[in-house]
Write a protein that holds these residues in place. Structure first.
Motif, PDB file in Angstrom:
ATOM      1  N   ASN A   1       0.982  -1.233   0.017  1.00 37.16           N
ATOM      2  CA  ASN A   1       0.131   0.042   0.023  1.00 37.16           C
ATOM      3  C   ASN A   1       0.884   1.143   0.066  1.00 37.16           C
ATOM      4  O   ASN A   1       0.194   2.279   0.209  1.00 37.16           O
ATOM      5  CB  ASN A   1      -0.914  -0.110   1.225  1.00 37.16           C
ATOM      6  CG  ASN A   1      -0.424   0.499   2.539  1.00 37.16           C
ATOM      7  OD1 ASN A   1       0.785   0.342   2.712  1.00 37.16           O
ATOM      8  ND2 ASN A   1      -1.228   0.898   3.209  1.00 37.16           N
ATOM      9  N   ASN A   2       2.100   1.034  -0.187  1.00 36.22           N
ATOM     10  CA  ASN A   2       2.984   2.257  -0.184  1.00 36.22           C
ATOM     11  C   ASN A   2       3.714   2.524  -1.671  1.00 36.22           C
ATOM     12  O   ASN A   2       4.248   1.622  -2.059  1.00 36.22           O
ATOM     13  CB  ASN A   2       3.909   2.304   0.868  1.00 36.22           C
ATOM     14  CG  ASN A   2       5.123   3.330   0.907  1.00 36.22           C
ATOM     15  OD1 ASN A   2       6.220   3.539  -0.016  1.00 36.22           O
ATOM     16  ND2 ASN A   2       4.880   4.155   1.823  1.00 36.22           N
ATOM     17  N   ASP A   3       3.536   3.575  -2.441  1.00 35.78           N
ATOM     18  CA  ASP A   3       3.739   3.850  -3.637  1.00 35.78           C
ATOM     19  C   ASP A   3       5.142   3.709  -3.765  1.00 35.78           C
ATOM     20  O   ASP A   3       5.806   3.277  -4.811  1.00 35.78           O
ATOM     21  CB  ASP A   3       3.087   5.162  -4.028  1.00 35.78           C
ATOM     22  CG  ASP A   3       1.554   5.163  -4.209  1.00 35.78           C
ATOM     23  OD1 ASP A   3       0.865   4.988  -5.327  1.00 35.78           O
ATOM     24  OD2 ASP A   3       0.806   5.151  -3.178  1.00 35.78           O
ATOM     25  N   TYR A   4       5.779   4.386  -2.804  1.00 41.84           N
ATOM     26  CA  TYR A   4       7.285   4.637  -3.138  1.00 41.84           C
ATOM     27  C   TYR A   4       8.074   3.250  -3.025  1.00 41.84           C
ATOM     28  O   TYR A   4       9.033   2.959  -3.806  1.00 41.84           O
ATOM     29  CB  TYR A   4       7.930   5.419  -1.723  1.00 41.84           C
ATOM     30  CG  TYR A   4       9.249   5.753  -1.850  1.00 41.84           C
ATOM     31  CD1 TYR A   4      10.070   6.244  -2.815  1.00 41.84           C
ATOM     32  CD2 TYR A   4      10.021   5.277  -0.664  1.00 41.84           C
ATOM     33  CE1 TYR A   4      11.484   6.315  -2.753  1.00 41.84           C
ATOM     34  CE2 TYR A   4      11.405   5.384  -0.767  1.00 41.84           C
ATOM     35  CZ  TYR A   4      12.150   5.936  -1.776  1.00 41.84           C
ATOM     36  OH  TYR A   4      13.623   6.196  -1.882  1.00 41.84           O
ATOM     37  N   GLN A   5       7.688   2.302  -2.049  1.00 41.00           N
ATOM     38  CA  GLN A   5       8.156   0.809  -2.111  1.00 41.00           C
ATOM     39  C   GLN A   5       7.752   0.298  -3.434  1.00 41.00           C
ATOM     40  O   GLN A   5       8.640  -0.581  -4.088  1.00 41.00           O
ATOM     41  CB  GLN A   5       7.557   0.077  -0.857  1.00 41.00           C
ATOM     42  CG  GLN A   5       8.013   0.622   0.476  1.00 41.00           C
ATOM     43  CD  GLN A   5       7.986  -0.377   1.515  1.00 41.00           C
ATOM     44  OE1 GLN A   5       6.884  -1.090   1.538  1.00 41.00           O
ATOM     45  NE2 GLN A   5       8.806  -0.163   2.573  1.00 41.00           N
TER      46      GLN A   5
END
Length: 381
Positions: free
Chosen positions: A162-166
């Protein structure tokens, strides 16, 4: 502590909002070579917003005064809490630990990163991942375990995050290693997956489902997307039977782990086992790997205890976790903030992670906590 069996409280997803925030905070830093290089190229206003949003759950909160209402508030905002935690912590994780964000067991003569890979291989073995299978990695981080298990088994792996950066970093690393055809990373809340029923041959999670507001909720969703006859394996973070919530020191250790690791509601081993069964799984095996009689304790890197280092590479890696290493790194982060070369909140995040490391080591020494309670369950045919 709250039970894992309460009805899950689901946040409404907003992918457009998250993508805009990711761009504002991280820019193009997902393409940076390593965590330390990416750390200093963030949007200052966005990072301050992430710091404020995350630490509102922890500032001026103590284990002595903790209330059920505070824990419920964290559970209600589990997705935002987790997303902002990794907005803040991912670069520090990569700098201090590598691209596989989990613990492992150690043997004599075994280098740190070899032990990390062996831990991933063992889970793949336990759930019998085979070449050509369609496998889901729940909470995939920057894709270190997915890449390793894909190489080890030949399976196609979809990583959910749920984390775009990851997701950007995981996609970048997969392309860099020529594995884009074998790996796919998608955005989503693991409590409300967009995958159809019976989508995957196997599912695994490595120290990720602890971020769920309830274990029964996340395990039930995994059960839904797993094909009949498929197997789910998880390394779960749990408080052991030795944990006593009426013991203030025990609560301080648990709360320190939760604060420093983005966890809304840590549960007990009994809760975890009950959640697997309530979700419908036939429990094939369960064991606390942290209680194995290993020559080196799993928590030694967190303690920065160089007596256990096996190789020169181990010394270099773990030196960052020693008191001297932390002092140098945190002082440097503070200096960079003062000179406005690093966004505000970098040092606060690093200090929170360091406190969590101390609590993890303390919990490990006293067997109050395990980061590798292995549960393997089968969905009935």
């Amino acid at each position: 502590m709250s039970s894992s069996t309460a009805a899950p409280l689901l946040e409404k997803e907003d992918h457009a909002r998250d993508a805009a925030f990711n761009k504002a905070m991280h820019g193009n830093s997902a393409q940076a070579r390593g965590g330390i290089m990416a750390m200093f190229s963030k949007g200052g206003d966005a990072k301050k917003a992430a710091v404020d949003e995350y630490f509102k759950h922890w500032d001026n909160k103590t284990a002595k005064d903790e209330t059920p209402e505070e824990r419920a508030a964290r559970q209600a905002e589990y997705a935002t809490l987790t997303r902002h935690y990794y907005n803040l912590a991912t670069d520090l994780y990569e700098y201090g630990w590598g691209q596989s964000f989990h613990f492992c067991r150690f043997s004599y003569g075994e280098p740190f990163y070899q032990a990390i890979a062996r831990h991933e291989h063992y889970l793949a073995h336990c759930i019998n991942i085979q070449r050509g299978m369609k496998v889901l990695d729940v909470g995939c981080g920057v894709g270190g375990p997915a890449r390793e298990i894909a190489k080890f088994t030949g399976a196609h792996i979809t990583g959910l995050n749920n984390n775009d950066y990851q997701i950007e970093r995981a996609t970048h690393y997969a392309a860099k290693e020529g594995m884009s055809n074998q790996l796919k990373f998608v955005k989503g809340d693991f409590m409300q997956m967009s995958f159809p029923d019976n989508s995957f041959d196997a599912v695994y999670a490595i120290e990720a489902t602890v971020h769920a507001p309830t274990l029964e909720g996340i395990y039930s969703e995994i059960y839904r997307v797993l094909k009949p006859g498929g197997v789910f394996g998880v390394y779960e973070w749990l408080m052991t039977d030795k944990y006593d919530n009426d013991n203030l020191r025990h609560r301080e250790i648990r709360l320190g782990i939760e604060q420093g690791d983005g966890i809304s509601n840590m549960c007990t081993v009994a809760d975890g086992l009950a959640a697997m069964k309530a979700a419908g799984f036939e429990l094939i095996m369960n064991e606390d790997l942290a209680r194995e009689d290993d020559p080196l304790p799993w928590w030694w890197p967190m303690a920065g205890d160089l007596r256990y280092a096996q190789t020169l590479s181990d010394i270099i890696t773990v030196a960052r976790m020693t008191k001297i290493g932390r002092y140098v790194a945190h002082s440097f982060a503070g200096l960079m903030e003062t000179l406005r070369l690093a966004p505000a909140g970098t040092k606060k995040t690093a200090d929170s992670l360091a406190h969590a490391a101390d609590c993890l080591a303390a919990g490990g020494r006293d067997h109050l906590f395990t980061p590798m309670y292995l549960m393997v369950g089968k969905k009935p045919e």
